[in-house]
Scaffold this motif. Sequence first.
Motif, PDB file in Angstrom:
ATOM      1  N   ASP A  12     -12.031  10.984  -0.048  1.00 16.73           N
ATOM      2  CA  ASP A  12     -11.068  12.043   0.212  1.00 16.73           C
ATOM      3  C   ASP A  12     -11.322  12.580   1.618  1.00 16.73           C
ATOM      4  O   ASP A  12     -12.402  13.108   1.895  1.00 16.73           O
ATOM      5  CB  ASP A  12     -11.200  13.179  -0.804  1.00 16.73           C
ATOM      6  N   GLU A  37      -7.736   8.773  -0.388  1.00 22.49           N
ATOM      7  CA  GLU A  37      -6.694   9.758  -0.139  1.00 22.49           C
ATOM      8  C   GLU A  37      -6.960  10.407   1.208  1.00 22.49           C
ATOM      9  O   GLU A  37      -8.052  10.928   1.446  1.00 22.49           O
ATOM     10  CB  GLU A  37      -6.634  10.814  -1.231  1.00 22.49           C
ATOM     11  N   ILE A  38      -5.960  10.388   2.093  1.00 22.83           N
ATOM     12  CA  ILE A  38      -6.103  10.925   3.438  1.00 22.83           C
ATOM     13  C   ILE A  38      -5.107  12.048   3.622  1.00 22.83           C
ATOM     14  O   ILE A  38      -3.896  11.815   3.671  1.00 22.83           O
ATOM     15  CB  ILE A  38      -5.896   9.838   4.504  1.00 22.83           C
ATOM     16  N   ILE A  79      -4.258   3.638  -2.194  1.00 21.84           N
ATOM     17  CA  ILE A  79      -4.350   4.394  -0.945  1.00 21.84           C
ATOM     18  C   ILE A  79      -3.151   5.327  -0.851  1.00 21.84           C
ATOM     19  O   ILE A  79      -2.010   4.892  -0.977  1.00 21.84           O
ATOM     20  CB  ILE A  79      -4.383   3.473   0.289  1.00 21.84           C
ATOM     21  N   GLU A  80      -3.442   6.609  -0.612  1.00 22.40           N
ATOM     22  CA  GLU A  80      -2.384   7.601  -0.431  1.00 22.40           C
ATOM     23  C   GLU A  80      -2.642   8.344   0.874  1.00 22.40           C
ATOM     24  O   GLU A  80      -3.731   8.887   1.074  1.00 22.40           O
ATOM     25  CB  GLU A  80      -2.340   8.577  -1.596  1.00 22.40           C
ATOM     26  N   ILE A  81      -1.641   8.369   1.757  1.00 28.78           N
ATOM     27  CA  ILE A  81      -1.787   9.015   3.054  1.00 28.78           C
ATOM     28  C   ILE A  81      -0.732  10.100   3.182  1.00 28.78           C
ATOM     29  O   ILE A  81       0.462   9.819   3.210  1.00 28.78           O
ATOM     30  CB  ILE A  81      -1.649   8.005   4.210  1.00 28.78           C
ATOM     31  N   ALA A 129      -3.055   8.402   9.692  1.00 31.21           N
ATOM     32  CA  ALA A 129      -4.005   7.288   9.703  1.00 31.21           C
ATOM     33  C   ALA A 129      -3.616   6.312  10.799  1.00 31.21           C
ATOM     34  O   ALA A 129      -2.440   5.968  10.956  1.00 31.21           O
ATOM     35  CB  ALA A 129      -4.021   6.588   8.354  1.00 31.21           C
ATOM     36  N   CYS A 144       2.520   6.182   1.864  1.00 22.51           N
ATOM     37  CA  CYS A 144       2.268   6.878   3.126  1.00 22.51           C
ATOM     38  C   CYS A 144       3.379   7.872   3.398  1.00 22.51           C
ATOM     39  O   CYS A 144       4.558   7.529   3.363  1.00 22.51           O
ATOM     40  CB  CYS A 144       2.174   5.887   4.281  1.00 22.51           C
ATOM     41  N   SER A 149       3.512  10.188   6.438  1.00 24.18           N
ATOM     42  CA  SER A 149       2.927  10.699   7.667  1.00 24.18           C
ATOM     43  C   SER A 149       3.901  10.498   8.805  1.00 24.18           C
ATOM     44  O   SER A 149       4.593   9.487   8.868  1.00 24.18           O
ATOM     45  CB  SER A 149       1.616   9.967   7.959  1.00 24.18           C
ATOM     46  N   SER A 202       1.640   7.821  11.876  1.00 20.43           N
ATOM     47  CA  SER A 202       0.585   6.855  11.596  1.00 20.43           C
ATOM     48  C   SER A 202       0.938   5.492  12.183  1.00 20.43           C
ATOM     49  O   SER A 202       2.110   5.144  12.341  1.00 20.43           O
ATOM     50  CB  SER A 202       0.369   6.719  10.089  1.00 20.43           C
ATOM     51  N   ARG A 262       6.648   5.871  11.921  1.00 20.92           N
ATOM     52  CA  ARG A 262       5.427   5.158  11.589  1.00 20.92           C
ATOM     53  C   ARG A 262       5.606   3.741  12.129  1.00 20.92           C
ATOM     54  O   ARG A 262       6.726   3.218  12.148  1.00 20.92           O
ATOM     55  CB  ARG A 262       5.205   5.118  10.071  1.00 20.92           C
TER      56      ARG A 262
END
Length: 201
Positions: free
Chosen positions: A56, A73-74, A89-91, A95, A108, A110, A113, A145
Amino acid sequence: MKNNLEILGTQTIEGGKYSSIDVLGKLIVLNDVSIEDLDVLGSATFNGNVESQTVDILGNCEIKESIKAKNIEILGIANIDGNIEADSIEIIGIANVKGDLSADSFECLSGSSTFNNIYGEDISFDYRKYKNKHVKIETSNDVKRIANTIEATNITLSHIKVNKVSGKNIEILNNVEIDLLEYSGSLTLSRGAKIKKIVKF
């Protein structure tokens, strides 16, 4: 295996095996590290490889090599020079991954990223799923992205620029630019999508 490690100030460690590492201050890891549970709320720099069950990241994390975990998790910022591999993987933060990303499930959300190659089963860049997460999302037409290649069974994309997309079932939403799109099952395109070439195989 070593005990739990909590970083409140600034600390440098060699690496090794830990049950858990909680970073509230600043941590520098010189070599490879194996952790059951990694939480970064402050700042962490890993100069070697990272292996963990759960990761995390709410603060800033830099990984000079690769990371392998079960769940990642980011919500903060993660810069990864090598590969990233996980079941899930959850952003929601940011990232930047220079190596390859592999995950069974990848989501994602974001605004800025960047990725190289993304491989998986279910790949989603779909901001609609996060309406109930109370997260401020940048979805203007200027927000992108970027990825080189995305290959997966099921793919949903929005607000991203990709050189090549290849999959079975693909849904393209708003503000998407793709040079080459390959699909074998179903394809849904929004009117605002810009696709240079589409191939069904």
